[in-house]
Design a protein around this motif. Structure first.
Motif, mmCIF file in Angstrom:
data_model
loop_
_atom_site.group_PDB
_atom_site.id
_atom_site.type_symbol
_atom_site.label_atom_id
_atom_site.label_comp_id
_atom_site.label_asym_id
_atom_site.label_seq_id
_atom_site.Cartn_x
_atom_site.Cartn_y
_atom_site.Cartn_z
ATOM 1 N N UNK A 266 0.769 -1.233 0.000
ATOM 2 C CA UNK A 266 0.000 0.000 0.000
ATOM 3 C C UNK A 266 0.797 1.277 0.000
ATOM 4 N N UNK A 267 2.134 1.170 0.045
ATOM 5 C CA UNK A 267 2.970 2.371 -0.034
ATOM 6 C C UNK A 267 2.828 3.032 -1.405
ATOM 7 N N UNK A 268 2.891 4.339 -1.447
ATOM 8 C CA UNK A 268 2.984 5.041 -2.729
ATOM 9 C C UNK A 268 4.375 4.786 -3.311
ATOM 10 N N UNK A 269 4.565 4.990 -4.621
ATOM 11 C CA UNK A 269 5.909 4.790 -5.184
ATOM 12 C C UNK A 269 6.983 5.602 -4.477
ATOM 13 N N UNK A 270 6.704 6.868 -4.199
ATOM 14 C CA UNK A 270 7.712 7.694 -3.533
ATOM 15 C C UNK A 270 8.001 7.193 -2.127
ATOM 16 N N UNK A 271 6.960 6.861 -1.365
ATOM 17 C CA UNK A 271 7.169 6.380 0.001
ATOM 18 C C UNK A 271 7.894 5.039 0.030
ATOM 19 N N UNK A 272 7.615 4.185 -0.965
ATOM 20 C CA UNK A 272 8.307 2.899 -1.044
ATOM 21 C C UNK A 272 9.792 3.110 -1.313
ATOM 22 N N UNK B 70 16.282 5.304 -5.881
ATOM 23 C CA UNK B 70 15.290 4.370 -6.414
ATOM 24 C C UNK B 70 14.226 5.142 -7.179
ATOM 25 N N UNK B 71 13.710 4.519 -8.229
ATOM 26 C CA UNK B 71 12.637 5.066 -9.051
ATOM 27 C C UNK B 71 11.584 3.984 -9.206
ATOM 28 N N UNK B 72 10.313 4.349 -9.053
ATOM 29 C CA UNK B 72 9.256 3.335 -9.087
ATOM 30 C C UNK B 72 7.996 3.856 -9.748
ATOM 31 N N UNK B 73 7.193 2.911 -10.232
ATOM 32 C CA UNK B 73 5.884 3.225 -10.805
ATOM 33 C C UNK B 73 4.927 2.119 -10.394
ATOM 34 N N UNK B 74 3.690 2.482 -10.069
ATOM 35 C CA UNK B 74 2.733 1.449 -9.703
ATOM 36 C C UNK B 74 1.756 1.178 -10.837
ATOM 37 N N UNK B 75 0.852 0.260 -10.608
ATOM 38 C CA UNK B 75 -0.063 -0.205 -11.657
ATOM 39 C C UNK B 75 -0.985 0.908 -12.149
ATOM 40 N N UNK B 76 -1.188 1.928 -11.324
ATOM 41 C CA UNK B 76 -2.040 3.048 -11.716
ATOM 42 C C UNK B 76 -1.313 4.063 -12.604
ATOM 43 N N UNK C 46 1.142 5.880 -11.217
ATOM 44 C CA UNK C 46 1.745 6.833 -10.279
ATOM 45 C C UNK C 46 3.230 6.512 -10.148
ATOM 46 N N UNK C 47 4.055 7.534 -10.126
ATOM 47 C CA UNK C 47 5.491 7.317 -10.053
ATOM 48 C C UNK C 47 6.106 8.127 -8.927
ATOM 49 N N UNK C 48 7.291 7.738 -8.509
ATOM 50 C CA UNK C 48 7.978 8.448 -7.442
ATOM 51 C C UNK C 48 9.407 7.992 -7.333
ATOM 52 N N UNK C 49 10.219 8.778 -6.634
ATOM 53 C CA UNK C 49 11.640 8.472 -6.479
ATOM 54 C C UNK C 49 12.138 9.007 -5.152
ATOM 55 N N UNK C 50 13.269 8.454 -4.710
ATOM 56 C CA UNK C 50 13.918 8.954 -3.501
ATOM 57 C C UNK C 50 15.373 8.523 -3.533
ATOM 58 N N UNK C 51 16.266 9.348 -2.971
ATOM 59 C CA UNK C 51 17.692 9.064 -2.983
ATOM 60 C C UNK C 51 18.318 9.391 -1.633
ATOM 61 N N UNK C 52 19.522 8.890 -1.415
ATOM 62 C CA UNK C 52 20.253 9.233 -0.196
ATOM 63 C C UNK C 52 20.669 10.697 -0.244
ATOM 64 N N UNK C 53 21.333 11.076 -1.331
ATOM 65 C CA UNK C 53 21.873 12.421 -1.477
ATOM 66 C C UNK C 53 21.032 13.251 -2.448
ATOM 67 N N UNK C 54 21.118 14.554 -2.339
ATOM 68 C CA UNK C 54 20.459 15.426 -3.307
ATOM 69 C C UNK C 54 21.173 15.318 -4.654
ATOM 70 N N UNK C 55 20.508 15.753 -5.707
ATOM 71 C CA UNK C 55 21.109 15.739 -7.028
ATOM 72 C C UNK C 55 20.557 14.684 -7.954
ATOM 73 N N UNK C 56 19.806 13.726 -7.431
ATOM 74 C CA UNK C 56 19.213 12.686 -8.272
ATOM 75 C C UNK C 56 18.038 13.261 -9.055
ATOM 76 N N UNK C 57 17.958 12.929 -10.324
ATOM 77 C CA UNK C 57 16.851 13.393 -11.159
ATOM 78 C C UNK C 57 16.325 12.229 -11.990
ATOM 79 N N UNK C 58 15.078 12.371 -12.449
ATOM 80 C CA UNK C 58 14.518 11.352 -13.330
ATOM 81 C C UNK C 58 13.612 12.007 -14.363
#
Length: 335
Positions: free
Chosen positions: A268-274, A297-303, A305-317
């Protein structure tokens, strides 16, 4: 000293990032968005040109798997300044350009190659492994042999520029596994080894993914990161969604990162929260190491919806769908 902060150079086959209008490059957009189908998302700045290749397939009703291969082949082929994917990749400590890649479709089929030399398109070889063999992964000389048997061209991948950079590095080389900081940059950022990970959903709602890289610059010969490992650098479950990773692969492997992100979305986590939770676990396991490296990490769910998160700043998608072709999003981070 080589400056990796220069813009990505794209050949005539791709669009120039410098030509993008300010409105096309989003600096602060919510990264948990329902974009609808079809859609393709990719890690880092060169995800824009990769997405363009994938979109040619998706926009005409094509399969997500075909879009992933078509899109990933572009940064593998292009003359780009990051030296982290395909034919322009920086070599290992001994001067060998070794490539890693994997691909996975909506049915759970997957293929992978690791430490492969002399073949410019590992994403295509990974697909051939998936479709033409009973195996999931081929490595080293065996992967190259298989690629040639399947009609792929064997060629020297060490470019004059990459060779020059390697020889410069050798003068002061102080290699420590994982903690190989180059030019003051953190290992795993876009100036070191920015893996391209891609996830796509086609018009039928089916998900596929791919991941391709030349790995950590000046790594020990034979080193393999997370990129070709199903469950680490990439994972797709057509009932839930898909995830991919970039950065220092050793830490992703230890946490089976992409599989973890997908399983969190199943809960049930959103892509960004996961993605955020997967990053948090890496930091919790090795807090001091995490301060010195990058993993995203970069993720997308079946709907969609997409999201991402990284340790350090500077990550882009990058995101590409019917509404937006050149969207570049700044990923969130712990530090």
């Amino acid at each position: 000293m080589y400056n990796r902060r220069k813009f990505i150079k794209i050949s005539a086959a791709g669009a120039s990032l410098a030509a993008l209008s300010n409105s096309a490059v989003a600096k602060a957009i919510s990264s948990t968005t329902d974009a609808g189908f079809p859609i393709v998302i990719s890690t880092w700045d060169f995800g824009i040109i990769a997405n363009k290749g994938a979109w040619k397939v998706l926009s005409t009703g094509g399969r997500a798997l075909d879009a992933i291969e078509a899109g990933a082949r572009i940064p593998e082929e292009q003359d780009i300044s990051s030296h982290t994917v395909g034919r322009t990749g920086l070599p290992d400590r001994d001067g060998h350009v070794t490539l890693d890649s994997c691909i996975m479709d909506e049915n759970g089929n997957c293929g992978s190659v690791a430490a492969m030399e002399n073949i410019a398109h590992p994403i295509s070889v990974a697909r051939l492994v998936m479709e033409k063999t009973p195996h999931v992964m081929l490595v080293g000389e065996g992967a190259t042999q298989f690629a040639v048997e399947q009609g792929m061209k064997k060629e020297k991948l060490l470019t004059p520029e990459s060779e020059k950079l390697w020889k410069e590095w050798l003068k002061t080389a102080k290699y420590a596994p994982v903690m190989n900081i180059e030019n003051g940059k953190k290992p795993g950022d876009k100036y070191n080894h920015d893996t391209i990970g891609m996830l796509a959903i086609d018009a039928k709602g089916n998900i596929s993914g791919g991941c391709t890289t030349s790995g950590m610059a000046f790594k020990l010969h034979g080193r393999v990161g997370d990129s070709p490992i199903i469950g680490a650098g990439l994972y797709v479950d057509n009932e839930v969604g898909g995830a991919t990773s970039t950065g220092v692969g050793e830490e992703v492997i230890r946490n089976v990162g992409s599989f973890l992100v997908v399983e969190l979305m199943r809960q049930g986590y959103s892509p960004e929260d996961a993605c955020k939770e997967a990053v948090r676990r890496i930091i919790k396991k090795k807090p001091e190491t995490a301060k010195q490296i990058q993993v995203g990490f970069l993720a997308i769910n079946k709907k969609g919806e997409y999201g991402a998160y990284a340790i350090q700043s500077g990550f882009s998608f990058a995101v590409c769908n019917a509404q937006q072709q050149d969207l570049l999003i700044k990923g969130k981070s712990f530090y």
